[in-house]
Design a protein around this motif. Structure first.
Motif, mmCIF file in Angstrom:
data_model
loop_
_atom_site.group_PDB
_atom_site.id
_atom_site.type_symbol
_atom_site.label_atom_id
_atom_site.label_comp_id
_atom_site.label_asym_id
_atom_site.label_seq_id
_atom_site.Cartn_x
_atom_site.Cartn_y
_atom_site.Cartn_z
ATOM 1 N N LYS A 19 0.666 -1.136 0.047
ATOM 2 C CA LYS A 19 -0.057 0.102 -0.041
ATOM 3 C C LYS A 19 0.816 1.259 0.072
ATOM 4 O O LYS A 19 0.402 2.297 -0.467
ATOM 5 C CB LYS A 19 -1.049 -0.100 1.504
ATOM 6 C CG LYS A 19 -1.955 -0.939 1.214
ATOM 7 C CD LYS A 19 -2.987 -1.099 2.357
ATOM 8 C CE LYS A 19 -4.086 -1.988 2.195
ATOM 9 N NZ LYS A 19 -5.045 -1.937 3.594
ATOM 10 N N SER A 25 -5.641 1.844 -5.596
ATOM 11 C CA SER A 25 -7.106 2.214 -5.766
ATOM 12 C C SER A 25 -7.590 2.197 -7.101
ATOM 13 O O SER A 25 -8.686 2.830 -7.354
ATOM 14 C CB SER A 25 -7.116 3.677 -5.341
ATOM 15 O OG SER A 25 -6.391 4.481 -6.261
ATOM 16 N N SER A 27 -9.899 0.727 -10.442
ATOM 17 C CA SER A 27 -11.048 0.074 -10.143
ATOM 18 C C SER A 27 -11.197 -0.596 -11.482
ATOM 19 O O SER A 27 -10.948 -0.207 -12.599
ATOM 20 C CB SER A 27 -12.088 0.907 -10.015
ATOM 21 O OG SER A 27 -13.415 0.246 -9.889
ATOM 22 N N LYS A 98 -13.132 3.933 -4.620
ATOM 23 C CA LYS A 98 -12.341 2.870 -4.112
ATOM 24 C C LYS A 98 -11.796 3.002 -2.967
ATOM 25 O O LYS A 98 -11.608 2.234 -1.961
ATOM 26 C CB LYS A 98 -11.757 2.022 -5.310
ATOM 27 C CG LYS A 98 -11.230 0.838 -4.897
ATOM 28 C CD LYS A 98 -10.642 -0.084 -5.753
ATOM 29 C CE LYS A 98 -9.885 -1.366 -5.335
ATOM 30 N NZ LYS A 98 -9.069 -2.183 -6.434
ATOM 31 N N ARG A 101 -13.852 3.783 0.200
ATOM 32 C CA ARG A 101 -14.559 2.580 0.523
ATOM 33 C C ARG A 101 -13.588 1.543 1.285
ATOM 34 O O ARG A 101 -14.006 1.201 2.261
ATOM 35 C CB ARG A 101 -15.248 1.953 -0.711
ATOM 36 C CG ARG A 101 -16.472 2.596 -1.036
ATOM 37 C CD ARG A 101 -17.181 1.889 -2.156
ATOM 38 N NE ARG A 101 -18.421 2.329 -2.529
ATOM 39 C CZ ARG A 101 -19.308 1.555 -3.313
ATOM 40 N NH1 ARG A 101 -18.763 0.587 -4.154
ATOM 41 N NH2 ARG A 101 -20.338 2.398 -3.847
ATOM 42 N N SER A 102 -12.275 1.724 0.893
ATOM 43 C CA SER A 102 -11.348 0.776 1.450
ATOM 44 C C SER A 102 -10.427 1.621 2.630
ATOM 45 O O SER A 102 -9.804 1.250 3.104
ATOM 46 C CB SER A 102 -10.409 0.254 0.516
ATOM 47 O OG SER A 102 -9.725 1.223 -0.055
ATOM 48 N N GLN A 104 -8.654 4.181 2.479
ATOM 49 C CA GLN A 104 -7.422 4.564 2.055
ATOM 50 C C GLN A 104 -7.398 6.090 1.789
ATOM 51 O O GLN A 104 -8.542 6.540 1.481
ATOM 52 C CB GLN A 104 -6.771 3.934 0.936
ATOM 53 C CG GLN A 104 -6.696 2.313 1.041
ATOM 54 C CD GLN A 104 -6.335 1.748 -0.312
ATOM 55 O OE1 GLN A 104 -5.763 2.266 -1.163
ATOM 56 N NE2 GLN A 104 -6.345 0.556 -0.203
ATOM 57 N N ASP A 210 -11.806 -6.358 -6.795
ATOM 58 C CA ASP A 210 -12.702 -5.462 -6.320
ATOM 59 C C ASP A 210 -14.060 -5.778 -5.460
ATOM 60 O O ASP A 210 -14.416 -5.135 -4.721
ATOM 61 C CB ASP A 210 -13.474 -4.723 -7.396
ATOM 62 C CG ASP A 210 -12.605 -3.848 -8.195
ATOM 63 O OD1 ASP A 210 -11.576 -3.320 -7.516
ATOM 64 O OD2 ASP A 210 -12.692 -3.138 -9.194
ATOM 65 N N PRO A 212 -15.470 -7.795 -2.407
ATOM 66 C CA PRO A 212 -15.265 -7.761 -1.048
ATOM 67 C C PRO A 212 -15.045 -9.109 -0.679
ATOM 68 O O PRO A 212 -15.616 -10.344 -1.096
ATOM 69 C CB PRO A 212 -16.540 -7.376 -0.302
ATOM 70 C CG PRO A 212 -17.632 -7.815 -1.015
ATOM 71 C CD PRO A 212 -17.024 -7.414 -2.741
#
Length: 216
Positions: A19, A25, A27, A98, A101-102, A104, A210, A212
Motif C-alpha cells: 500500500k 485504488s 478500479s 474505491k 470505501r477501503s 485509504q 474489487d 469484497p
C-alpha cells in the motif's frame, strides 16, 4: 498456532508495504466503462469518417475507411479529446471512490506521481507522433501507434500499481504491431484494443480485486 500468527503478521506487513509503494485504488469498473466508451466511440467514428457499410458484416470483411477531407480529421481530433477527458474523469472518480470505501487516503503522493509520469510520458510521445502522422496525412499507422505506445505506457506504469496490468500492456503492444502489418482495418484493431481488451481486463480485475473478501 504460533506459526499461523507469524504467517498472518508477515501478510499484514507485506500488505502495508504494498500500500505504501503501489497505487492500489484502481478500479475494474472504470476499465469496463472505458472499454464501453471506446466501443461506442468506434461506431460514431466509423460514420464520421464516411463509413457506409453495416456493422453487421463479417469482421473479416470489415469495410475500409476513406479519410479524404481535413474537416473530418478535425472533427475526429475534437471527438478524441472529449473521449480522453471522459476516460480520465471516469478513472479518477472510481479510483477515489474505491480508496474511500477501503479506508485509504486518495492523495497524489510520490508513488502516484511516479506512476502517472511513467504512464503519461510514452502516451504523450505517442500522441505527438500521431499528430505528426495526421498532419502529414499518413493516416494508416495512427491506430497502431496509439496501441503500441499505450501498451508501453501500461507496462511502465505496472511497476507502481497492480503488476498484472502489464499483461494488458503486452496485449495492446502486440495488437498494435499486428495492426501495422494490416491495411484498411485500423478502426477494427483500435476497437479491439481500447474497447474489447479493456472490458475483458476490467471484468477480470473486478472479480479478482474489487469484490469484497468473504469473512469466515
Amino acid at each position: 498456532m504460533e506459526n499461523k500468527e507469524v504467517f498472518n503478521t508477515l501478510n499484514e506487513i507485506r500488505s502495508l508495504m504494498e500500500k505504501s509503494s503501489k497505487v492500489l485504488s484502481l478500479s475494474g469498473a472504470s476499465a469496463i466503462l472505458v472499454g464501453a466508451y471506446a466501443c461506442i466511440s468506434a461506431v460514431v467514428a466509423y460514420y464520421m469518417l464516411g463509413g457506409t457499410g453495416g456493422w453487421s458484416q463479417d469482421l473479416l470483411s470489415f469495410p475500409r475507411l476513406q479519410v479524404n477531407t481535413p474537416y473530418r480529421m478535425q472533427l475526429m481530433l475534437i471527438f478524441a479529446a472529449v473521449l480522453v477527458v471522459l476516460c480520465l474523469t471516469t478513472v479518477f472518480f472510481f479510483s477515489r471512490r474505491k480508496a474511500q470505501r477501503s479506508g485509504q487516503r486518495f492523495v497524489f503522493d510520490r508513488t502516484a506521481q511516479r506512476m502517472l509520469l511513467n504512464f503519461f510520458l510514452p502516451l504523450a510521445v505517442g500522441g505527438i507522433l500521431c499528430l505528426s502522422l495526421i498532419w502529414k496525412q499518413h493516416y494508416g499507422l495512427t491506430s497502431s501507434v496509439m496501441l503500441i505506445f499505450y501498451g508501453i505506457a501500461l507496462i511502465n506504469a505496472s511497476s507502481y500499481t497492480y503488476s498484472n496490468t502489464r499483461y494488458l500492456g503486452y496485449a495492446e503492444l502486440l495488437l498494435g504491431l499486428a495492426d501495422s502489418f494490416v491495411e484498411g482495418h485500423a478502426l477494427l484493431f483500435w476497437t479491439m484494443g481500447f474497447g474489447v481488451f479493456h472490458i475483458v481486463y476490467g471484468i477480470f480485475f473486478h472479480l479478482k480485486y474489487d469484490r469484497p473478501t468473504p469473512t469466515r
